[in-house]
Scaffold this motif. Structure first.
Motif, short mmCIF file in Angstrom:
data_model
loop_
_atom_site.label_atom_id
_atom_site.label_comp_id
_atom_site.label_asym_id
_atom_site.label_seq_id
_atom_site.Cartn_x
_atom_site.Cartn_y
_atom_site.Cartn_z
N ASP A 51 0.82 -1.21 0.00
CA ASP A 51 0.00 0.00 0.00
C ASP A 51 0.86 1.26 0.00
N ARG A 52 1.96 1.23 0.73
CA ARG A 52 2.86 2.39 0.75
C ARG A 52 3.42 2.64 -0.65
N LEU A 53 3.81 1.58 -1.33
CA LEU A 53 4.32 1.72 -2.70
C LEU A 53 3.23 2.28 -3.62
N ALA A 54 2.02 1.79 -3.48
CA ALA A 54 0.92 2.27 -4.31
C ALA A 54 0.65 3.76 -4.07
N VAL A 55 0.68 4.18 -2.82
CA VAL A 55 0.46 5.59 -2.49
C VAL A 55 1.52 6.47 -3.16
N TRP A 56 2.77 6.06 -3.07
CA TRP A 56 3.84 6.87 -3.65
C TRP A 56 3.83 6.82 -5.18
N LEU A 57 3.48 5.69 -5.75
CA LEU A 57 3.38 5.63 -7.21
C LEU A 57 2.27 6.55 -7.72
N LEU A 58 1.15 6.56 -7.01
CA LEU A 58 0.07 7.48 -7.38
C LEU A 58 0.51 8.94 -7.22
N ALA A 59 1.13 9.25 -6.10
CA ALA A 59 1.50 10.64 -5.81
C ALA A 59 2.54 11.17 -6.79
N ILE A 60 3.45 10.33 -7.21
CA ILE A 60 4.50 10.79 -8.12
C ILE A 60 4.11 10.56 -9.58
N GLY A 61 3.51 9.44 -9.87
CA GLY A 61 3.22 9.11 -11.26
C GLY A 61 2.01 9.79 -11.86
N LEU A 62 0.98 9.99 -11.07
CA LEU A 62 -0.26 10.56 -11.60
C LEU A 62 -0.08 11.95 -12.20
N PRO A 63 0.61 12.87 -11.55
CA PRO A 63 0.78 14.18 -12.20
C PRO A 63 1.50 14.10 -13.54
N PHE A 64 2.54 13.27 -13.62
CA PHE A 64 3.27 13.14 -14.88
C PHE A 64 2.42 12.46 -15.96
N ALA A 65 1.75 11.37 -15.59
CA ALA A 65 0.98 10.61 -16.57
C ALA A 65 -0.18 11.43 -17.14
N LEU A 66 -0.95 12.05 -16.27
CA LEU A 66 -2.11 12.79 -16.78
C LEU A 66 -1.71 14.09 -17.48
N THR A 67 -0.65 14.73 -17.03
CA THR A 67 -0.18 15.93 -17.73
C THR A 67 0.30 15.56 -19.12
N ALA A 68 1.01 14.44 -19.24
CA ALA A 68 1.46 13.98 -20.55
C ALA A 68 0.26 13.64 -21.44
N LEU A 69 -0.75 13.00 -20.86
CA LEU A 69 -1.95 12.66 -21.62
C LEU A 69 -2.64 13.91 -22.13
N PHE A 70 -2.81 14.89 -21.26
CA PHE A 70 -3.49 16.12 -21.69
C PHE A 70 -2.66 16.94 -22.65
N LYS A 71 -1.34 16.91 -22.52
CA LYS A 71 -0.49 17.59 -23.50
C LYS A 71 -0.61 16.90 -24.84
N GLY A 72 -0.65 15.58 -24.84
CA GLY A 72 -0.81 14.84 -26.09
C GLY A 72 -2.14 15.12 -26.75
N LEU A 73 -3.21 15.14 -25.94
CA LEU A 73 -4.53 15.48 -26.49
C LEU A 73 -4.57 16.90 -27.02
N SER A 74 -3.92 17.80 -26.33
CA SER A 74 -3.87 19.19 -26.76
C SER A 74 -3.17 19.32 -28.10
N LEU A 75 -2.08 18.59 -28.27
CA LEU A 75 -1.35 18.63 -29.54
C LEU A 75 -2.15 17.96 -30.65
N ALA A 76 -2.85 16.88 -30.33
CA ALA A 76 -3.61 16.15 -31.33
C ALA A 76 -4.79 16.96 -31.85
N PHE A 77 -5.39 17.75 -30.98
CA PHE A 77 -6.57 18.51 -31.40
C PHE A 77 -6.27 19.98 -31.64
N ALA A 78 -4.99 20.35 -31.71
CA ALA A 78 -4.61 21.74 -31.97
C ALA A 78 -4.90 22.08 -33.42
N ASP A 79 -5.18 23.32 -33.65
CA ASP A 79 -5.50 23.78 -35.01
C ASP A 79 -4.31 23.77 -35.89
#
Length: 136
Positions: free
Chosen positions: A108-136
């Motif tokens: 559980d400790r590992l899962a908490v830290w993976l979420l805390a560190i990984g989630l900001p990077f993963a979702l920011t990368a996802l939204f940057k990718g979506l932003s580039l894909a749908f950019a004019d």
């Protein structure tokens, strides 16, 4: 008598508190340990999220995508942390001091830290990718 002096007075000859001592129980309290890790992970998560959002805001000008990413991340992390907290805070006093829970705690400790560190990077990368894909 302060806590350190009181603990020293209760220690056995080999330097550890006796099993009946309240200090033996306080050294292994899974509820408190997990609560501390969740608190520190949230601080780390918040710092990373601020850093990532500011970077995304600078690179995308007036886009609403970074704000949407921030909302998604807040909505995702709070329930996850509450579940971890509830799982460990619901332990009885006997369970909270049971060394047999060590593997579950580490997982559980590992899962908490993976979420805390990984989630900001993963979702920011996802939204940057979506932003580039749908950019004019």
């Amino acid at each position: 008598m302060d806590r350190m002096t009181d603990q020293a007075a209760h220690e056995t000859s080999h330097g550890s508190p006796p099993a009946s001592s309240p200090f033996a129980a306080s050294t292994l309290d899974w509820r408190r340990k997990m609560s501390d890790h969740i608190a520190y992970a949230l601080l780390c998560y918040t710092a990373l999220q601020i850093f990532m959002t500011i970077g995304a805001l600078k690179s995308h000008g007036g886009s609403l995508v970074p704000y949407f990413a921030l909302v998604i991340l807040v909505v995702a992390i709070i329930p996850a942390c509450r579940r971890f907290e509830a799982r460990w805070s619901g332990l009885t006093d006997e369970q909270a001091h049971d060394p047999a829970l060590t593997p579950r705690y580490r997982r559980d400790r590992l899962a908490v830290w993976l979420l805390a560190i990984g989630l900001p990077f993963a979702l920011t990368a996802l939204f940057k990718g979506l932003s580039l894909a749908f950019a004019d």
